[in-house]
Design a protein around this motif. Structure first.
Motif, PDB file in Angstrom:
ATOM      1  N   ARG A 285      -5.678   2.194   2.245  1.00  0.00           N
ATOM      2  CA  ARG A 285      -5.153   1.018   1.543  1.00  0.00           C
ATOM      3  C   ARG A 285      -4.515   0.046   2.528  1.00  0.00           C
ATOM      4  O   ARG A 285      -4.624  -1.173   2.379  1.00  0.00           O
ATOM      5  CB  ARG A 285      -4.114   1.453   0.504  1.00  0.00           C
ATOM      6  CG  ARG A 285      -4.719   2.128  -0.723  1.00  0.00           C
ATOM      7  CD  ARG A 285      -3.638   2.503  -1.724  1.00  0.00           C
ATOM      8  NE  ARG A 285      -4.223   3.085  -2.921  1.00  0.00           N
ATOM      9  CZ  ARG A 285      -3.796   4.191  -3.500  1.00  0.00           C
ATOM     10  NH1 ARG A 285      -2.777   4.861  -2.979  1.00  0.00           N
ATOM     11  NH2 ARG A 285      -4.366   4.644  -4.600  1.00  0.00           N
TER      12      ARG A 285
ATOM     13  N   PRO B 156       0.810  -1.224   0.000  1.00  0.00           N
ATOM     14  CA  PRO B 156       0.000   0.000   0.000  1.00  0.00           C
ATOM     15  C   PRO B 156       0.844   1.277   0.000  1.00  0.00           C
ATOM     16  O   PRO B 156       0.472   2.263  -0.632  1.00  0.00           O
ATOM     17  CB  PRO B 156      -0.820  -0.112   1.285  1.00  0.00           C
ATOM     18  CG  PRO B 156      -0.912  -1.575   1.546  1.00  0.00           C
ATOM     19  CD  PRO B 156       0.391  -2.145   1.077  1.00  0.00           C
TER      20      PRO B 156
ATOM     21  N   MET C 236       2.209   1.669  -3.508  1.00  0.00           N
ATOM     22  CA  MET C 236       1.104   2.066  -4.395  1.00  0.00           C
ATOM     23  C   MET C 236       0.788   3.545  -4.234  1.00  0.00           C
ATOM     24  O   MET C 236       0.360   4.205  -5.190  1.00  0.00           O
ATOM     25  CB  MET C 236      -0.147   1.245  -4.071  1.00  0.00           C
ATOM     26  CG  MET C 236      -0.114  -0.182  -4.561  1.00  0.00           C
ATOM     27  SD  MET C 236      -1.642  -1.055  -4.147  1.00  0.00           S
ATOM     28  CE  MET C 236      -2.819  -0.169  -5.152  1.00  0.00           C
ATOM     29  N   SER C 237       1.001   4.069  -3.048  1.00  0.00           N
ATOM     30  CA  SER C 237       0.685   5.466  -2.749  1.00  0.00           C
ATOM     31  C   SER C 237       1.882   6.383  -2.978  1.00  0.00           C
ATOM     32  O   SER C 237       1.859   7.542  -2.552  1.00  0.00           O
ATOM     33  CB  SER C 237       0.219   5.589  -1.286  1.00  0.00           C
ATOM     34  OG  SER C 237      -0.848   4.713  -1.015  1.00  0.00           O
TER      35      SER C 237
ATOM     36  N   ASN D 122      -2.660  10.724  -2.182  1.00  0.00           N
ATOM     37  CA  ASN D 122      -1.898   9.525  -1.812  1.00  0.00           C
ATOM     38  C   ASN D 122      -1.573   9.463  -0.328  1.00  0.00           C
ATOM     39  O   ASN D 122      -1.597   8.387   0.282  1.00  0.00           O
ATOM     40  CB  ASN D 122      -0.587   9.471  -2.615  1.00  0.00           C
ATOM     41  CG  ASN D 122      -0.792   8.919  -4.009  1.00  0.00           C
ATOM     42  OD1 ASN D 122      -1.618   8.049  -4.231  1.00  0.00           O
ATOM     43  ND2 ASN D 122      -0.038   9.431  -4.956  1.00  0.00           N
TER      44      ASN D 122
ATOM     45  N   ASP E  38      -4.969   8.373   1.235  1.00  0.00           N
ATOM     46  CA  ASP E  38      -5.449   7.081   0.747  1.00  0.00           C
ATOM     47  C   ASP E  38      -4.539   5.943   1.167  1.00  0.00           C
ATOM     48  O   ASP E  38      -4.973   4.800   1.278  1.00  0.00           O
ATOM     49  CB  ASP E  38      -5.573   7.104  -0.778  1.00  0.00           C
ATOM     50  CG  ASP E  38      -6.849   7.787  -1.242  1.00  0.00           C
ATOM     51  OD1 ASP E  38      -7.708   8.058  -0.382  1.00  0.00           O
ATOM     52  OD2 ASP E  38      -6.984   8.057  -2.447  1.00  0.00           O
ATOM     53  N   CYS E  39      -3.266   6.256   1.400  1.00  0.00           N
ATOM     54  CA  CYS E  39      -2.325   5.235   1.854  1.00  0.00           C
ATOM     55  C   CYS E  39      -2.845   4.537   3.106  1.00  0.00           C
ATOM     56  O   CYS E  39      -2.776   3.306   3.223  1.00  0.00           O
ATOM     57  CB  CYS E  39      -0.965   5.871   2.132  1.00  0.00           C
ATOM     58  SG  CYS E  39       0.275   4.731   2.780  1.00  0.00           S
TER      59      CYS E  39
ATOM     60  N   ASP F 275      -7.289  -1.835   4.253  1.00  0.00           N
ATOM     61  CA  ASP F 275      -7.847  -2.864   3.364  1.00  0.00           C
ATOM     62  C   ASP F 275      -6.909  -4.056   3.239  1.00  0.00           C
ATOM     63  O   ASP F 275      -7.361  -5.212   3.223  1.00  0.00           O
ATOM     64  CB  ASP F 275      -8.120  -2.275   1.971  1.00  0.00           C
ATOM     65  CG  ASP F 275      -9.243  -1.244   1.985  1.00  0.00           C
ATOM     66  OD1 ASP F 275     -10.050  -1.263   2.935  1.00  0.00           O
ATOM     67  OD2 ASP F 275      -9.305  -0.425   1.045  1.00  0.00           O
ATOM     68  N   LYS F 276      -5.613  -3.778   3.139  1.00  0.00           N
ATOM     69  CA  LYS F 276      -4.637  -4.856   2.996  1.00  0.00           C
ATOM     70  C   LYS F 276      -4.604  -5.739   4.235  1.00  0.00           C
ATOM     71  O   LYS F 276      -4.560  -6.975   4.131  1.00  0.00           O
ATOM     72  CB  LYS F 276      -3.253  -4.248   2.748  1.00  0.00           C
ATOM     73  CG  LYS F 276      -2.143  -5.271   2.543  1.00  0.00           C
ATOM     74  CD  LYS F 276      -2.341  -6.076   1.283  1.00  0.00           C
ATOM     75  CE  LYS F 276      -1.160  -6.984   1.022  1.00  0.00           C
ATOM     76  NZ  LYS F 276      -1.364  -7.857  -0.159  1.00  0.00           N
TER      77      LYS F 276
END
Length: 377
Positions: free
Chosen positions: A254, A217, A220-221, A247, A250-251, A257-258
């Motif tokens: 994420r 994550p 990704m961010s 980002n 949202d990091c 969620d992970k």
């Protein structure tokens, strides 16, 4: 379709392949010059194009098998092994692989230079002669050095994070420079209680697995993992990377969620699902390398202390993530976020107030300042 980690490794494998092909091109010129000097006066001149094709063919084969094995398999499998054991196992795999690639490349080279098919007896005789020659030993030693350097560069790159090794080699942090950066302090909830409940060994395993899970994550961010400090992770962004697509906020979602996607594993092994709280702030820092016996890149500035203090306020408000008013003012595209003003707080060690905001995922954005609400579609 593919995970970010896989795509990131695919990119690294592609870069490694390109570098090896460039090295092969240089070695081909060197080899051609040596062969040319040896064959002066003979009737069978060696074509430079043949030499280049064979060297690059061998490098490509090596990248397909050895490079892919290095990046997609060895980096994960041997991370927890003793260093000497990892080196011995890799050597036992790479040595026969390199000899096999050299032999195939030799077949390719002699087939082209003699204008004969691979399976021709004359080609096989030339290959056998080459495999027992000093030339083959020189090639083997050259590529062994290149392989060791590649493994070292990948290991250093993994230690410092994507893109950091290049900056260090170019001397970007040799002299301290000022940057505006965003920092997130991510802390495991109830860490002390958890350590007492499951024991230090399992607690360490929990931290290790949790930190492994949050890596994707963060990447990704477009973030950089700056430090692991006990049960805390410090993540940093340049201003552009952090604000793009939100980002830096949202990091956190994420990461949530992970961790939830790995719920069965955490429950079966530890009996809990790790949960983190976060504080995010933006400001100017000095960045540079320090240390004599051990060189390390550090960030220095009040923004780090403030981000840490903001994270410490999550418990007081019973919230998972808080951001500062400074960061809130930087946000551009707020669609999909609910941002609410909480209070102008006095943080420990701070003389001035810091505006605190809560952030939640939502379909529309609500920004509350005291009693006022602004709704943005």
């Amino acid at each position: 379709m593919f995970s970010y980690r896989f795509r990131h490794r695919l990119q690294r494998w592609f870069t490694l392949t390109v570098v090896w092909l460039i090295v092969a091109l240089i070695l081909a010129f060197q080899k051609h010059l040596m062969l040319h000097s040896e064959l002066v006066g003979e009737h069978l001149p060696i074509s430079m194009l043949v030499t280049i094709k064979s060297e690059m063919f061998g490098a490509f084969l090596g990248a397909i098998f050895g490079g892919a094995l290095m990046i997609f398999f060895f980096q994960d499998r041997f991370r927890d092994w003793k260093l000497i054991n990892a080196i011995l196992i890799q050597a036992a795999i790479y040595i026969p692989m390199m000899l096999s690639v050299t032999m195939v490349a030799s077949f390719f080279y002699n087939s082209l230079s003699m204008n004969l098919p691979f399976w021709d007896k004359a080609v096989a005789i030339k290959v056998i002669q080459f495999m027992g020659s000093a030339d083959q030993l020189v090639i083997f030693l050259n590529w062994s050095i290149i392989l060791v350097i590649s493994v070292w560069v990948l290991a250093i790159s993994e230690k410092f994070g994507p893109g950091q090794l290049t900056k260090m080699l170019l001397g970007k942090y040799h002299k301290p420079t000022e940057e505006t950066r965003i920092f997130m302090f991510l802390d495991l909830k109830g860490a002390t209680t958890l350590a007492e409940k499951i024991g230090h060994q399992l607690y360490f395993d929990l931290l290790k697995k949790s930190f492994d899970e949050i890596t994707e994550p963060v990447l990704m961010s477009k973030g950089e993992i700056y430090q692991y400090v006990g049960d805390e992770v410090v993540i940093s962004w340049t201003l552009e990377n952090g604000l793009t697509n939100n980002n830096c906020i949202d990091c956190y979602f994420r990461i949530q969620d992970k961790l939830r996607s790995s719920k069965p594993y955490f429950l079966s092994k530890f009996g809990i699902i790790p949960d983190f709280k976060a504080g995010v702030h933006v400001g100017k820092v000095m960045v540079g390398e320090v240390g004599m016996a051990k060189r390390e890149r550090i960030f220095s500035g009040d923004v780090l202390n403030t981000a840490s203090r903001i994270q410490g306020q999550c418990k007081a408000f019973d919230l998972d993530i808080l951001i500062s008013g400074e960061l809130e003012s930087y946000l551009i595209d707020r669609k999909g976020l609910e941002i609410e003003f909480l209070e102008a707080a006095t943080l420990k060690g701070k003389n001035s107030y810091v505006n605190l905001y809560s952030v939640k995922k939502g379909k529309t954005l609500h920004v509350r300042r005291d009693t006022d609400m602004i709704t943005v579609a």
